[in-house]
Scaffold this active site. Structure first.
Site, PDB file in Angstrom:
ATOM      1  N   HIS A  84       0.824  -1.213   0.000  1.00  0.00           N
ATOM      2  CA  HIS A  84       0.000   0.000   0.000  1.00  0.00           C
ATOM      3  C   HIS A  84       0.856   1.261   0.000  1.00  0.00           C
ATOM      4  O   HIS A  84       0.384   2.334  -0.373  1.00  0.00           O
ATOM      5  CB  HIS A  84      -1.007  -0.011   1.148  1.00  0.00           C
ATOM      6  N   ASP A 220       1.319  -7.727   2.086  1.00  0.00           N
ATOM      7  CA  ASP A 220       1.414  -6.277   1.941  1.00  0.00           C
ATOM      8  C   ASP A 220       2.881  -5.852   1.800  1.00  0.00           C
ATOM      9  O   ASP A 220       3.492  -5.310   2.721  1.00  0.00           O
ATOM     10  CB  ASP A 220       0.770  -5.597   3.144  1.00  0.00           C
ATOM     11  N   SER A 649       4.119   2.092   8.404  1.00  0.00           N
ATOM     12  CA  SER A 649       3.843   1.134   7.334  1.00  0.00           C
ATOM     13  C   SER A 649       5.110   0.877   6.533  1.00  0.00           C
ATOM     14  O   SER A 649       5.749   1.810   6.051  1.00  0.00           O
ATOM     15  CB  SER A 649       2.755   1.669   6.399  1.00  0.00           C
TER      16      SER A 649
END
Length: 714
Positions: A84, A220, A649
């Site tokens: 992402h 991810d 992230s």
């Protein structure tokens, strides 16, 4: 100021950190955390984590494109981050014919790696404390405006002094609500190219349904490579650039993790509000976040109608939709978690104790009115916070909200200049136009804009609407659909083509009467508008909040010994730690998930839970290679109790030897209050097991040449 610095130093020694809570400065690891980390299983020295003169772990961790974290994993500049985090770049490089978001991509060699238009990584060089220097320039007699001006001037000098003639980017940041200041030196590399990404069905498996949830089964991750000139210096994109040889890169362990293993994360957490007063929490829960949630959902629902009809539109809006959806679910989770935890009530009790201390004779002059001022401020701004969030979601999700005013004002400035100045300004103006209309579908934008205007004028009216917008709402009986359609049909700013047509035969006087410009400009002015009373209230609040934080630290009433996150490099440490048993997870211990559990979620053709045929075949054959756990299953995701937030992230999850064991990508919704208050029982970090990452690259994608670049620890 000596008193403040001394107190902080005492805090470092006198208050050992909790193992799981805290986002810590690397420069204080030796004094503050190292002994505690060793007890948990760290085998590195503090110097091996953070060193100015020698390579260390901090040299392998980069800020990725300003909003995420990534890590160097090879001597040839290979970078790992989240799927992402790479989403924008992957979408930009994709087309309907070559849809890398949907199908994935793996460069067969370096010549096949692809350069997106704008992507950079930022290396951390060093940091230092400049609190004494900056605070010596201010005094209590200054207004907030005078104080801020003096601080900004000193910041500019410090940044210039440490930039080495522009070689480095330097940022001076406030901490503890402006009671301390540190500068950070960075080096930016702008030639960053896509190496590989799994298909969206893996990289985003579970979609919005599983977002912020556990158990998770998401790949991810995405991979990039940093390039430099022949001397290893930052350089604009060139075919002559070579892979960067980083000062340090992370070895990759495939030994796996188990309950209570040491886990350490370095990254760039974006923002926490652990020092936020009770009134601010209450305002967010009851006013700001509900407006954010409703506004975001309105934009998402209208976008999805058009994205589901057209693959090109879906690709163009994929990143915008995903970002909106992520924060939509986050803010709803924050409402639920903060309400359930009673966080505002807990903070109110702490503040009542502080207020009693503050009104003792020795403290009253400085701290006596702090709590009253803060509470009055929130009472005055509750409706404004609701209004502002409805308006901000309008501006974020509808291009017609902000773009006509911003672009119109840029054009007005452009046409006022002489020919030489226009020539200088034109490239930036053209880039501005491309940024607005690069991913733009007018039917969708009209629909989103009308829906958001309907919502904003309905829900924001209690605070007060711009005069012209209020009249339009009244004239159109609260439904802007027809008005927006007619305005777009007549507007200079309807499409890229209409803007370029205007520029070929410009009549600058028409801009301020353009129907989209008029609405957009009113909305933009409302976003920025502050009455003298509001400005005074803001200043009073800033002083009170700064004094609250200083007073809480001085009185030792607050257990928080670290500053709030603000996109500066931090370290968090703890352990692999399970949540209570969950029947939805097939794992023996609820601290990891398996491919078996992922396949059980599989729904053929489903937008969120479909899986590629090749993965299903490999799973059926149990073809896991060296990446299977010793118990025989294929690991996917795992849990730790590290303290992270947005911006983390893509952060590396490291074992006690500093080896990469996973990539952090999410938190659990039960602990969504974590940006405000840490819940030691519930708060978890969700990470991709590095073994699953390597399995996808090697077995699924057949890109073993990428694996061969890394240092694999078996």
């Amino acid at each position: 100021m000596k008193k403040i610095i001394l107190f902080f130093t005492m805090c470092l020694v006198a208050f050992p950190a909790k193992a799981d809570e805290g986002m810590w400065f690397l420069m204080f690891i030796e004094r503050l955390n190292h002994r505690d980390m060793e007890k948990l299983g760290l085998q590195l020295t503090a110097e091996e984590i953070y060193s100015i003169n020698n390579h260390s772990l901090k040299d392998a961790v980069v800020q990725f494109n300003g909003g995420c974290t990534a890590e160097m994993v090879s001597k040839e500049g290979l970078v790992l981050t989240n799927h992402h985090c790479g989403y924008d770049a992957i979408a930009e490089l994709s087309s309907e014919e070559q849809n890398y978001l949907k199908n994935g991509f793996w460069a067969k060699d370096k010549s096949a790696e692809m350069k997106p238009k704008s992507l950079f990584v930022r290396f951390f060089v060093r940091m230092d404390d400049v609190s004494k220097r900056i605070l010596s320039k201010v005094n209590d007699k200054m207004t907030e405006a005078e104080r801020n001006k003096a601080i900004q001037q000193e910041m500019a000098l410090i940044e210039k002094e440490n930039s080495d003639g522009g070689k480095y980017t330097v940022s001076v940041r406030p901490f503890f609500q402006g009671n301390e200041y540190y500068y950070f030196v960075y080096q930016d590399y702008k030639d960053v190219r896509l190496v590989g990404t799994p298909p969206e069905s893996l990289g985003k498996f579970g979609g919005d349904t599983d977002n912020w949830e556990w158990p998770r089964h998401t790949a991810d991750f995405s991979m990039f490579r940093v390039y430099a000139d022949a001397n290893g210096n930052p350089a604009e994109y060139s075919k002559n650039n070579v892979p960067l040889q980083p000062k340090h890169y992370l070895p990759v362990s495939i030994k796996g993790v188990q309950e209570n293993d040491f886990a350490m994360i370095l990254g760039y957490p974006g923002r926490t509000n652990r020092w936020m007063p009770a009134g601010g929490i209450e305002q967010n829960v009851k006013f700001a976040y509900p407006a954010w949630v409703e506004g975001a959902k309105t934009g998402m629902d209208r976008m999805k109608v058009y994205m589901d009809k057209d693959e090109t539109v879906k690709l163009e809006y994929a990143s915008k939709y995903a970002s909106t959806a992520n924060y939509w679910k986050n803010r709803q989770g924050m409402i639920d978690a903060l309400t359930k935890a009673g966080t505002a009530v807990t903070k109110s009790k702490e503040e009542a104790k502080f207020n009693a201390w503050a009104n003792k004779k020795a403290n009253k002059e400085k701290y006596g009115t702090v709590i009253a001022t803060i509470n009055n401020y929130y009472a005055q701004t509750n409706l404004k916070s609701s209004h502002d969030n409805y308006l901000s979601q309008l501006m974020r999700t509808a291009a017609y909200g902000a773009a006509p005013a911003n672009l119109g004002n840029a054009l007005i400035s452009y046409y006022k200049e002489n020919d030489a100045k226009k020539t200088e300004m034109l490239p930036k103006l053209n880039q501005f136009i491309e940024n607005v209309y690069g991913n733009f579908y007018a039917p969708l934008e009209k629909d989103v804009f009308a829906a958001q205007l309907n919502l904003y004028t309905s829900k924001g009216a209690a605070y007060g609407l711009p005069e012209g917008i209020a009249k339009l709402s009244q004239d159109n009986k609260g439904d802007f659909t027809t008005y927006v359609n007619n305005a777009v049909a007549k507007s200079i700013f309807a499409t890229k083509e209409s803007v370029l047509a205007f520029m070929k035969d410009p009549k600058p006087e028409n801009i301020t009467n353009d129907p989209l410009y008029v609405v957009s400009n009113e909305l933009s002015l409302k976003m920025r508008a502050k009455t003298p009373e509001q400005l005074k209230a803001d200043d009073d609040f800033a002083i009170a909040f700064r004094n609250l934080v200083e007073g809480l630290r001085e009185s030792k009433m607050n257990s928080i010994k670290y500053p709030d996150a603000n996109s500066t490099l931090r370290l968090t440490y703890g352990k692999v730690r399970a949540l209570p048993a969950d029947k939805r997870n097939d794992a023996t211990v609820n601290n990891y998930t398996t491919m078996t559990g992922m396949v059980k979620k599989y729904k053929a053709g489903d937008q969120e839970f479909d899986l590629p045929a090749r993965l299903l075949e490999l799973n059926a054959a149990k073809d896991f290679g060296q990446y299977a756990d010793k118990a025989g299953y294929m690991p996917v995701n795992f849990l730790t109790d590290n303290d992270i937030t947005g911006g983390n992230s893509g952060s590396p999850v490291l074992n006690g030897k500093g080896e990469l064991v996973g990539i952090a990508f999410d938190g659990n919704i039960e602990a969504m209050a974590g940006d405000v208050i840490f819940d030691a029982k519930l708060q978890r970090t969700i990470s991709v097991d590095i073994r699953y990452v390597l399995w996808i690259i090697d077995k699924y994608a057949g890109a073993k040449h990428i694996i061969d670049e890394m240092t694999i620890v078996k």
